[in-house]
Motif scaffolding. Structure first.
Motif, PDB file in Angstrom:
ATOM      1  N   ARG A 168       0.888  -1.171   0.000  1.00  0.00           N
ATOM      2  CA  ARG A 168       0.000   0.000   0.000  1.00  0.00           C
ATOM      3  C   ARG A 168       0.917   1.209   0.000  1.00  0.00           C
ATOM      4  N   ILE A 169       0.723   2.112  -0.955  1.00  0.00           N
ATOM      5  CA  ILE A 169       1.705   3.162  -1.205  1.00  0.00           C
ATOM      6  C   ILE A 169       1.009   4.508  -1.376  1.00  0.00           C
ATOM      7  N   ASP A 170       1.542   5.532  -0.729  1.00  0.00           N
ATOM      8  CA  ASP A 170       1.074   6.905  -0.915  1.00  0.00           C
ATOM      9  C   ASP A 170       1.804   7.521  -2.108  1.00  0.00           C
ATOM     10  N   TYR A 171       1.095   8.329  -2.897  1.00  0.00           N
ATOM     11  CA  TYR A 171       1.748   8.968  -4.040  1.00  0.00           C
ATOM     12  C   TYR A 171       0.971  10.202  -4.480  1.00  0.00           C
ATOM     13  N   LYS A 172       1.588  10.972  -5.367  1.00  0.00           N
ATOM     14  CA  LYS A 172       0.929  12.068  -6.069  1.00  0.00           C
ATOM     15  C   LYS A 172       1.358  12.045  -7.532  1.00  0.00           C
ATOM     16  N   VAL A 212      -8.537  10.533 -10.771  1.00  0.00           N
ATOM     17  CA  VAL A 212      -9.493   9.450 -11.024  1.00  0.00           C
ATOM     18  C   VAL A 212      -9.488   8.413  -9.899  1.00  0.00           C
ATOM     19  N   ASN A 213      -8.435   8.369  -9.113  1.00  0.00           N
ATOM     20  CA  ASN A 213      -8.320   7.386  -8.041  1.00  0.00           C
ATOM     21  C   ASN A 213      -9.123   7.858  -6.823  1.00  0.00           C
ATOM     22  N   PRO A 214     -10.150   7.093  -6.400  1.00  0.00           N
ATOM     23  CA  PRO A 214     -10.970   7.531  -5.267  1.00  0.00           C
ATOM     24  C   PRO A 214     -10.327   7.277  -3.904  1.00  0.00           C
ATOM     25  N   HIS A 215      -9.204   6.551  -3.879  1.00  0.00           N
ATOM     26  CA  HIS A 215      -8.589   6.156  -2.611  1.00  0.00           C
ATOM     27  C   HIS A 215      -7.484   7.141  -2.233  1.00  0.00           C
ATOM     28  N   TYR A 216      -7.516   7.589  -0.998  1.00  0.00           N
ATOM     29  CA  TYR A 216      -6.463   8.484  -0.543  1.00  0.00           C
ATOM     30  C   TYR A 216      -6.186   8.246   0.936  1.00  0.00           C
ATOM     31  N   GLN A 217      -4.994   8.658   1.361  1.00  0.00           N
ATOM     32  CA  GLN A 217      -4.566   8.522   2.744  1.00  0.00           C
ATOM     33  C   GLN A 217      -4.051   9.880   3.219  1.00  0.00           C
ATOM     34  N   TRP A 218      -4.550  10.315   4.367  1.00  0.00           N
ATOM     35  CA  TRP A 218      -4.099  11.588   4.912  1.00  0.00           C
ATOM     36  C   TRP A 218      -2.719  11.444   5.540  1.00  0.00           C
ATOM     37  N   SER A 219      -1.946  12.499   5.429  1.00  0.00           N
ATOM     38  CA  SER A 219      -0.656  12.600   6.111  1.00  0.00           C
ATOM     39  C   SER A 219      -0.682  13.859   6.968  1.00  0.00           C
ATOM     40  N   GLY A 220       0.407  14.118   7.678  1.00  0.00           N
ATOM     41  CA  GLY A 220       0.482  15.341   8.460  1.00  0.00           C
ATOM     42  C   GLY A 220       0.499  16.594   7.603  1.00  0.00           C
ATOM     43  N   PHE A 221       0.670  16.420   6.284  1.00  0.00           N
ATOM     44  CA  PHE A 221       0.716  17.558   5.364  1.00  0.00           C
ATOM     45  C   PHE A 221      -0.487  17.578   4.414  1.00  0.00           C
ATOM     46  N   GLY A 222      -1.489  16.763   4.697  1.00  0.00           N
ATOM     47  CA  GLY A 222      -2.659  16.714   3.839  1.00  0.00           C
ATOM     48  C   GLY A 222      -2.819  15.359   3.176  1.00  0.00           C
ATOM     49  N   PRO A 223      -3.773  15.225   2.238  1.00  0.00           N
ATOM     50  CA  PRO A 223      -4.050  13.918   1.636  1.00  0.00           C
ATOM     51  C   PRO A 223      -3.088  13.563   0.509  1.00  0.00           C
ATOM     52  N   TRP A 261       0.904   7.179   7.655  1.00  0.00           N
ATOM     53  CA  TRP A 261      -0.143   6.898   8.636  1.00  0.00           C
ATOM     54  C   TRP A 261      -1.023   5.733   8.206  1.00  0.00           C
ATOM     55  N   GLY A 262      -1.074   5.439   6.928  1.00  0.00           N
ATOM     56  CA  GLY A 262      -1.827   4.266   6.491  1.00  0.00           C
ATOM     57  C   GLY A 262      -1.286   2.990   7.096  1.00  0.00           C
ATOM     58  N   ALA A 263       0.041   2.914   7.229  1.00  0.00           N
ATOM     59  CA  ALA A 263       0.673   1.747   7.858  1.00  0.00           C
ATOM     60  C   ALA A 263       0.501   1.782   9.375  1.00  0.00           C
TER      61      ALA A 263
END
Length: 406
Positions: free
Chosen positions: A124-128, A140-151, A389-391
Motif C-alpha cells: 500500500r503506497i502513498d503517491y501524487k 481518477v483514483n478515489p482512494h487516498y490517505q491523509w498525512s500530516g501535510f494533507g491527503p 499513517w496508512g501503515a
C-alpha cells in the motif's frame, strides 16, 4: 479408462468456469491493457482514436483500475495534456530517491500517460501525480490517505487488505476525549498541550493502565492515527481492558504551525525531565491510573519512535511497554544506539514496526538486534508500505491487544 476420461473432462470444465469467473471478476488483464493501448495508438483516424481511448479510460475507472494493478505489477495512469508527467511517492522517497525511474511516457497519438512499476502484491503506497511541476492528487483514483501535510493518493496492490477496526462500530459506546489541557513546563520553559481519553464507565473504574502517545494530535485524528476509534472498538469487543490514553501535542499551543518535535524528540534531556517529572505526576494526580511500570506504555512514530526508545531506556522503572513505529534513529543515531548498547539488562514488552518501502529499515533492523541481545519480549513487524499513517494506524489494534489483551 472411460471413468478417468470423464473425470478429466469434468476437471477441465470446472477449471474453465473458474478461470472465466476470475477473468470477469478481475476485469481487464495487464496483457489486454497493453494490447489495447498499442491498438489505440495505431488507429489512424483522430476521432476514432480519441473515442477508443476515452472508452478504455472509462472502463478502467469503473473497474477501479487507475492505477492498474495485477499481481506485483502496477501501472500508473494519467489522462490530460502536459509537457511532462511523473509520479512521486513512498516508492522514490517523494523524489528523494533518484534511482527510481518515475517519469511517465505518453501513449503515441493520445493524451494518456503511463508508468509501469513492480511492488510487492500486498503493498500500500502513498503517491501524487506530478503534472509538469504541479503535484496533485490522482484525479481518477478515489482512494487516498491523509498525512500530516494533507491527503495523498493511495495505491492499493491486489493482496493488500484494509484494517476493518479503523471504521467505527456503530454500536460501540464512545469514550470521552478532553479539550486541550495546558501544562506549564519549567524544564522546557514553555506550555505544552495534551488531551486525555477515558473509556466508557471510567467513573466506576480504578487503577487503569495508561498509554502516553507522542504526536498525539495526529494519533487521535480519525484521518491519521485513528486511535480513539480503535480504543472504542476494541474495548467494546472486549479484546482489551479499559485504557486511558494521553495524547501529547508537540505544537506550540499559540501557533499550531510551529511544531517543536524536532527539538523535543531528539534525545532531549529537558523533554525527558518535563515528561517524567511534570507530565506523568500530573496525569497520576488527575486520573485514576495505575503507576506501575507494567501498566504504563509509551507510543511514537518516526521521531516519536526515536523518542519512545530514548524515554523508555532512560526510565526503565517507569515504562514497561514501548510501541515504536518506523523509528527515525538516524536523527540521533550515535546517542540512541549508545544508550541502548550501554544497557546490560532491561525488561520491556516491545512492539516495533517499519515499512519496507523507503522507510527507516536499516537502523530499525539494527535496533531489533539490540533488543534481541537483551532478550526482550518483542513483536517485530515489517510491512510492505512506506513512512505513512496508512501503515501506522492499521497497527493500532496489534499494539493495543499486545499490551492490554483482556
Amino acid at each position: 479408462m472411460q471413468q478417468n476420461r470423464i473425470t478429466f473432462l469434468i476437471l477441465v470444465l470446472i477449471f474453465g468456469i473458474s478461470c472465466s469467473s476470475e477473468s470477469t471478476k478481475d476485469g481487464i488483464t495487464i496483457t489486454e491493457l497493453e494490447e489495447r493501448l498499442e491498438d489505440i495508438s495505431a488507429i489512424q483516424d483522430d476521432s476514432q482514436r480519441k473515442a477508443e481511448a476515452d472508452s478504455l479510460w472509462k472502463q478502467l475507472a469503473l473497474e477501479d483500475q487507475i492505477p492498474f494493478k495485477q499481481d506485483s505489477i502496477a501501472i500508473f495512469l494519467f489522462k490530460g495534456e502536459a509537457d511532462q508527467v511523473s509520479w512521486n511517492g513512498d516508492f522514490n522517497s517523494w523524489s528523494g530517491d533518484k534511482s527510481f525511474e518515475n517519469e511517465g511516457s505518453r501513449i503515441d497519438g493520445t493524451n494518456i500517460w503511463m508508468l509501469k512499476a513492480v511492488f510487492p502484491p500486498d503493498a500500500r503506497i502513498d503517491y501524487k501525480v506530478t503534472i509538469d511541476e504541479s503535484w496533485i492528487l490522482d484525479p481518477v483514483n478515489p482512494h487516498y490517505q491523509w498525512s500530516g501535510f494533507g491527503p495523498n493518493s493511495e495505491l492499493r496492490m491486489p493482496e493488500w487488505k484494509p484494517e476493518p477496526l479503523l471504521e467505527r462500530i456503530p454500536e460501540a459506546p464512545k469514550g470521552s476525549v478532553t479539550e486541550n489541557i495546558l501544562i506549564k513546563s519549567t524544564h522546557l520553559g514553555y506550555d505544552v498541550q495534551y488531551q486525555v481519553y477515558t473509556p466508557v464507565g471510567y467513573e466506576s473504574l480504578e487503577n487503569l493502565p495508561v498509554i502516553y502517545i507522542l504526536d498525539g494530535q495526529e494519533y487521535s485524528d480519525d484521518k491519521l492515527g485513528g486511535t480513539v476509534v480503535m480504543l472504542d472498538n476494541l474495548i467494546h469487543l472486549k479484546k482489551i481492558k479499559p485504557v486511558i490514553a494521553v495524547f501529547i501535542d508537540p505544537r506550540d499551543p499559540t501557533d499550531p504551525e510551529s511544531n517543536r518535535r524536532g527539538e523535543e524528540f531528539g534525545t532531549n534531556e529537558d523533554y525527558n525531565d518535563f515528561f517524567t517529572k511534570e507530565l506523568m505526576p500530573k496525569i497520576e494526580s488527575d486520573y485514576k491510573i495505575s503507576a506501575k511500570k507494567n501498566d504504563t506504555a509509551l507510543l511514537g512514530t518516526s521521531l516519536g519512535g526515536l523518542n519512545t526508545t530514548y524515554l523508555g531506556f532512560l526510565n526503565p522503572d517507569k515504562f514497561g511497554k514501548l510501541a515504536i513505529q518506523a523509528p527515525a534513529y538516524w536523527y540521533k543515531e550515535k546517542e540512541i544506539f549508545g544508550l541502548v548498547r550501554g544497557t546490560e539488562k532491561a525488561d520491556f514488552d516491545i512492539f516495533m514496526s517499519v515499512g519496507t518501502i523507503n522507510d527507516n529499515i536499516p537502523d530499525t533492523r539494527m535496533m531489533k538486534q539490540e533488543f534481541e541481545r537483551l532478550d526482550l519480549d518483542m513483536n517485530y513487524l515489517e510491512v510492505n508500505e512506506g513512512h505513512s499513517w496508512g501503515a501506522w494506524s492499521a497497527q493500532m489494534d496489534d499494539i493495543l491487544i499486545q499490551f492490554y489483551k483482556k
